[in-house]
Design an enzyme around this catalytic site. Structure first.
Site: not given
Length: 608
Positions: A603, A2
């Site tokens: 990512k 997040c």
């Protein structure tokens, strides 16, 4: 995975929070939200989907306030939905929390808070936090957060605001990244540096169990006992525009084309002709090198594939046994490690949760740890004994390309360094390898000229449902990476196999029209690899081959041959992966996929 952003200052908070969150999109997310204190009331806007949805909501229902927190969520507990999006508030709406990580004891905390009369509206683990802070709140937000956190087990980076203290933002981190930005009469928290670079280059790098108190007058840091901490300011030298697309259609394509430069950057001052390899942040003496009886390389995903190349190269050049493990498996297998074991951990972000946990497990058992990472000041770089930074610069596309290349360079540097220190190669052999390695950036530039070929190939093959990649030795490691890239961004089912394993099962999957991409850069294995190509073409496969210029036999064996500049076979992975990256990119484009932000991926994987 997040993204967290917090702001306090003299400007409107909402646009700053949204802009900061947009710089964290590369981390992956499925919903977004902000909470702003407006006239001593917390106003919250959040929604499922992309940031553009949140921006539309904010345009319809604007919020005015100069303090707030924002969040992009990657679902771990509870489906992606408006109600599960952050920020989460207490029932009275006086406390709002954003959180990255996993609260491991949230079920016990939820049951206890429910018994105390608290009502929950979401399925998330995060919602226990505003209720827990509310339970302990007695007029001092920092104290309430400290007490609440002492009851929490798990990993977290947390930002908190409270309408009863509308001039404060409180934050804390443990096993999840969080930085503090220090601007001109304005202050920020964020999961990563790009979120604040348009406003400040001065930051604090937080360590585990450190708390932040931000007011309009400044920032204070505290340890978990409540004692104030002094911290040196870290000044960021790279530019915010390093994360822009630079005229390319996608970040991924830009990053593929940056590879010749980042390969060179990562070698600079480390690989020089006529000079010993000296590594600034590695302090292993010759005596210590002699005592090392085993090396573990531990990583996840693409970094794991770089580790496979590292194993082959270190064993060949330095003659030290190397085992490569997936980080999420390594930590649970009670590995055989002692003080004579060297561990190399590879992580682009330096925050990969499983890799960080593996590092800690190894250190507990007495191993020395070298970190290979792209991020200065990251958790992994701080906790390792030695560091080899990969100078890839910010990598925004979720699918790694240039960071992978620099990880490969790091593996070669370490292999040559170990060989130098152990004396397994003489001076002439070392110089010959270094000279060839220094030629790689120019050869990588030539590999980019396969762009048009790969584009045409993608247009002819993008409708296939399955593809296979084959290779032997180092080519097999690259086949694994090529296969991963394709499945990551085009959603095509793809598998990689050691070419010699074909007859042991995988050949049963070959049928008329199956695409098989074979790497054949290992000269001593070339003829055997061509035999494997014939095994699949006789069963109807359409074969594509990647080989060095001059290997004209490849033309006869495959339907489409892609040639790359000749180098020593040991360095082939640095070049052969580039056409595969371009192919994956163009297949994804042909299929209309989101190249830079593929579905279900993030990512930086900062949860286990």
């Amino acid at each position: 995975m997040c993204g967290i952003v917090g702001y306090i200052g003299k400007k409107e908070a909402a646009p700053i929070l949204v802009e900061g969150l947009s710089k964290l999109e590369y981390r992956g997310y499925d919903s977004a939200g902000v909470a702003i204190i407006e006239d001593q009331v917390i106003r919250t806007r959040k929604c499922k989907g992309r940031l553009v949805n949140l921006e539309e909501k904010l345009n319809e229902e604007s919020m005015i306030g100069d303090i707030g927190i924002g969040h992009t969520r990657w679902a771990t507990h509870g489906e992606p939905s408006d109600k599960n999006s952050h920020p989460h508030n207490n029932e009275k709406g006086t406390i709002s929390v954003v959180h990255n990580g996993i609260i491991e004891n949230y079920i016990e905390l939820r049951e206890w808070l429910t018994s105390e009369g608290y009502k929950f509206v979401s399925e998330t683990d995060t919602e226990v936090l505003p209720h827990l802070i509310d339970y302990y709140y007695k007029g001092d937000l920092l104290e309430a957060v400290m007490t609440a956190i002492s009851k929490v087990e798990g990993s977290y980076a947390i930002g908190v605001v409270c309408s009863e203290e509308p001039d404060k933002v409180v934050a804390v981190r443990k096993d999840s990244p969080l930085i503090v930005g220090l601007g001109e009469e304005e202050y920020f928290i964020a999961s990563d540096i790009p979120a604040v670079l348009n406003h400040t280059r001065d930051i604090y790098l937080l360590k585990d169990n450190e708390f932040v108190l931000m007011t309009k007058d400044g920032v204070k840091l505290f340890d978990k006992e409540g004692k104030e901490i002094k911290r040196e300011i870290y000044h960021v030298t790279w530019n915010a525009d390093a994360a822009e697309k630079g005229g390319y259609d996608h970040f991924m394509l830009k990053e593929i084309h940056e590879q010749p430069k980042v390969i060179k950057d990562t070698m600079t001052s480390r690989i020089m002709l006529g000079k010993d390899i000296k590594l600034d942040n590695i302090e292993i003496s010759k005596e210590q090198m002699e005592k090392i009886n085993k090396i573990y390389i531990v990583a996840c995903g693409t970094a794991y594939h770089a580790g496979l190349v590292g194993k082959y190269t270190i064993e060949k050049l330095a003659r030290i046994p190397v085992e490569v493990d997936i980080a999420s498996e390594f930590r649970y297998k009670n590995p055989i490690i002692d003080k004579d074991t060297l561990m190399i951990v590879i992580s682009q972000s330096g925050e990969t949760a499983d890799t960080l946990a593996a590092l800690r497990e190894a250190k507990k058992k007495g191993a020395r740890v070298i970190a290979v990472t792209n991020v200065v000041g990251s958790s992994i770089s701080r906790e390792a004994d030695d560091i080899l930074y990969t100078w890839a610069g910010p990598e925004i596309a979720v699918a790694s390309t240039k960071a992978y290349e620099t990880q490969l360079v790091a593996m070669y540097i370490l292999a040559l360094y170990f060989a130098q220190e152990k004396g397994t190669l003489n001076k002439e052999e070392l110089e010959e390898l270094k000279e060839e390695m220094l030629s790689i950036p120019d050869k990588a530039e030539k590999c980019l000229e396969t762009d048009e070929i790969m584009k045409k190939l993608a247009s002819k093959t993008h409708m296939k449902k399955d593809m296979f990649f084959l290779g032997r030795g180092l080519d097999y490691a690259v086949a694994l990476e090529g296969s991963l890239k394709l499945k990551e961004i085009s959603y095509i089912h793809s598998e990689a196999y050691a070419a010699g394993e074909l007859k042991h099962g995988p050949i049963a999957l070959i049928e008329e029209g199956t695409i098989v991409i074979t790497l054949a850069t290992q000269e001593e294995l070339f003829d055997k690899t061509v035999s494997n190509i014939k095994e699949v073409t006789t069963r109807g496969a359409k074969a594509i081959g990647i080989a060095f210029e001059g290997q004209k036999n490849m033309d006869k064996a495959v339907e489409e041959a892609i040639y790359i500049p000749k180098t020593k076979s040991i360095f082939a992975p640095l070049l052969s992966v580039i056409p595969l990256q371009l192919y994956s990119y163009y297949v994804s484009l042909e299929k209309g996929c989101d190249v830079d932000k593929p579905r279900n991926l993030a990512k930086s994987v900062t949860v286990e």
